[in-house]
Design an enzyme around this catalytic site. Structure first.
Site, short mmCIF file in Angstrom:
data_model
loop_
_atom_site.label_atom_id
_atom_site.label_comp_id
_atom_site.label_asym_id
_atom_site.label_seq_id
_atom_site.Cartn_x
_atom_site.Cartn_y
_atom_site.Cartn_z
N GLY A 1 22.55 68.89 -62.11
CA GLY A 1 22.88 69.02 -60.71
C GLY A 1 23.25 70.43 -60.32
N HIS A 2 22.95 71.39 -61.19
CA HIS A 2 23.29 72.80 -60.95
C HIS A 2 22.00 73.55 -60.63
CE1 HIS A 2 26.80 71.97 -63.96
NE2 HIS A 2 26.96 71.35 -62.79
N ILE A 3 21.65 73.58 -59.36
CA ILE A 3 20.39 74.18 -58.93
C ILE A 3 20.63 75.67 -58.66
CG2 ILE A 3 18.45 73.98 -57.34
CD1 ILE A 3 19.40 71.14 -56.70
N ASP B 1 18.69 75.57 -64.18
CA ASP B 1 19.66 74.48 -64.20
C ASP B 1 20.44 74.65 -65.51
OD1 ASP B 1 21.05 72.13 -63.67
OD2 ASP B 1 19.32 70.81 -63.75
N HIS B 2 21.29 73.69 -65.83
CA HIS B 2 21.90 73.60 -67.16
C HIS B 2 21.37 72.31 -67.81
CE1 HIS B 2 25.30 76.16 -65.38
NE2 HIS B 2 24.78 76.88 -66.35
#
Length: 542
Positions: free
Chosen positions: A473-475, A313-314
């Site tokens: 929200g960056h999977i 993720d970030h």
């Protein structure tokens, strides 16, 4: 009783990757079926649901249903089964159009050095393709999504052409921050974003509704239904409310069919020449692992034992404060500017880079303001005009910063199948093991120092730093791309090493993540994969 459909290509998942591939193939005359677990979204209903929601989390406009469960920010354990030591906090949707319904819209590119992390900094792995290889597809993706940006600002990523639209104008908040940081090491730049700054593609320009997350009420912000409509017009069949539950093998070891279950529990089968799994980095490995058999006990495309591994993720360091002059947040897109010049440097040998997002949404993310601010004022006894004046005065000074950090691939951060619990179709729930390395936590500590420095230049007070990371929200990761079949899942064209007629698209193929919001890169990779699929189809027998 099951029904069987025969086609040339089946695309599983209707987010940005699946929608782009389906649209591109259909425009070339390919017969395509898109399979989507969720149902269609009515925009007006989603807006109303958001307005009525007491807790404004990203998923609040799209309540999950038993037939298409997905995680919700404040109820993660409703879907995820977590094995620690950290909690994985990012989420996704199961609806037609996927998570593009509630994304922010930011579209920075990866940097050239992001593709050479191992070579240049001794961290992670290198990508099997270079920035130069992907650059033409970045241009295509910016045109397809409709990206507004400042073409004079490459932001560290050399460009072969202009953005299709001029930038979204900076907000007053952006201008105040830029003036305060002028001459410092912090360079404030406009953020490229898939949001109309002018009328384009039969969609109006952004009207500043301030609800990009969770829903744009006028579709000025891109979502994947744009390309799904084009795909349907070109002849694509879209099956909604039809979760894929299993991929089936042919005797030759290729993918023969995908089996799905409708919401009414009837079954269907789709046979095709080529299969594209374009779910997210949780649902993609979940489907591949759940397709295990006596022949492949570890699942489809998993001879490398890499499916589900290297989840990334970030992780975000969130900070907020009160400025000394009004900046008037809570209007316009959630973010229109950022600090891009700390995304690269020799420091990446020891700790994460950061991309600092400057928020227009005040304290809504960390504290639930301005509603929470009104609640606090009411508790102080304020009422009527006195309360309204105090609320306006205080909230006009709200500012927040969010630093996106770069998480390295770690094979122990992984998605596996839960051994005990299943969904209503009999597919095991996702079990997540996740931790942050020192590389990330030291990057977050650096981010807090940077945020303090920025706030000081703004003469800000009441400075707060979130004590825990937030999910971006960056999977990403879990079916990574590479040239070595022993260490990766797909090749540089996103074709499975194990099954010649299986392609995997989406954020799951990222070997590393840099600090750029990933959607534009997902789109560029998907457009490149569509070319490979089309070429492979042309070489296959009728």
């Amino acid at each position: 009783m099951s029904s069987t459909i025969a086609t040339e290509v089946v695309v599983i998942g209707s987010g940005v990757a699946g929608a782009l591939i389906a649209s591109r193939l259909a425009s070339a005359g390919v017969r395509v079926v898109v399979l989507e677990a969720g149902g269609e979204v009515d925009r007006a209903t989603a807006v109303q649901t958001f307005h009525q929601a007491l807790v404004k989390v990203p998923e609040c406009a799209y309540p999950p249903v038993p037939e298409a469960m997905h995680p919700v920010t404040d109820r993660l354990t409703q879907w995820y089964r977590q094995s620690g030591p950290e909690q994985f906090k990012s989420t996704y949707l199961k609806v037609l159009g996927g998570t593009t319904w509630h994304w922010l819209g930011s579209c920075p590119r990866l940097l050239p050095s992001d593709f050479r992390l191992r070579t240049q900094f001794g961290r992670g792995v290198d990508w099997p393709i270079s920035y130069d290889t992907l650059e033409p597809y970045y241009l295509q993706a910016e045109s397809e999504l409709g990206v507004a940006g400042d073409s004079e600002e490459p932001l560290g990523s050399p460009r072969g052409g202009p953005y299709p639209m001029p930038r979204i104008p900076p907000t007053w908040l952006d201008k105040v921050v830029a003036r305060a940081l002028e001459g410092s090491r912090f360079e404030v730049r406009s953020t490229p974003q898939a949001r109309n700054s002018v009328f384009r593609d039969q969609r109006i320009a952004c009207c500043g509704s301030s609800s990009c997350i969770p829903v744009c009420p006028v579709q000025a912000k891109y979502d994947a239904t744009v390309h799904l409509k084009r795909a349907v017009a070109a002849g694509v069949s879209v099956l909604t409310r039809s979760p894929a539950v299993r991929l089936e093998l042919s005797p030759e070891g290729e993918i023969a069919a995908v089996r799905y279950r409708r919401w009414d529990q009837t079954e269907g089968v789709i046979q095709a020449k080529i299969f594209v799994v374009a779910c997210n980095a949780i649902e993609t490995p979940r489907l591949l692992l759940a397709s295990r058999s006596a022949t492949l006990p570890d699942g489809i495309a998993n001879r490398s034992d890499q499916v589900g591994r290297n989840l990334m993720d970030h992780p975000i360091q969130l900070s907020w404060a009160l400025t000394d002059v009004p900046v008037y947040p809570y209007r316009g897109p959630g973010s229109t500017s950022g600090i891009e010049n700390l995304r690269d440097g020799e420091f990446r040998k020891t700790h994460s880079a950061v991309r600092i997002e400057i928020g227009n949404d005040g304290w809504s993310w960390p504290t639930g303001a301005p509603i929470s601010t009104a609640t606090d004022l009411a508790k102080q006894g304020l009422r009527g005009k006195e309360m309204a004046d105090a609320l306006a005065a205080m909230t006009s000074h709200h500012i927040r910063l969010a630093s996106l950090t770069e998480q390295e691939p770690d094979p122990e951060n992984r998605i596996s199948l839960d051994p005990h619990e299943h969904d209503m179709y009999g597919v095991p729930l996702p079990n997540i093991r996740y931790r942050l390395s020192d590389y990330v936590t030291e990057g977050m500590a650096w981010a807090r120092k940077l945020h303090n420095e920025i706030f000081q230049k703004l003469n800000a007070t009441q400075i707060s730093h979130a004590p825990e990371f937030f999910g971006a929200g960056h999977i990403l990761g879990t079916t990574r791309m590479g040239t070595d079949p022993e260490r990766s899942v797909v090749d540089p064209q996103l074709r499975s090493h194990d099954h010649f007629n299986l392609f995997i698209a989406g954020g799951s193929v990222f070997p590393t993540v840099g600090t750029a919001n990933p959607t534009l890169t997902i789109a560029a990779l998907s457009l490149r994969a569509a070319e490979a699929i089309q070429q492979q189809l042309a070489e296959m027998p009728e």
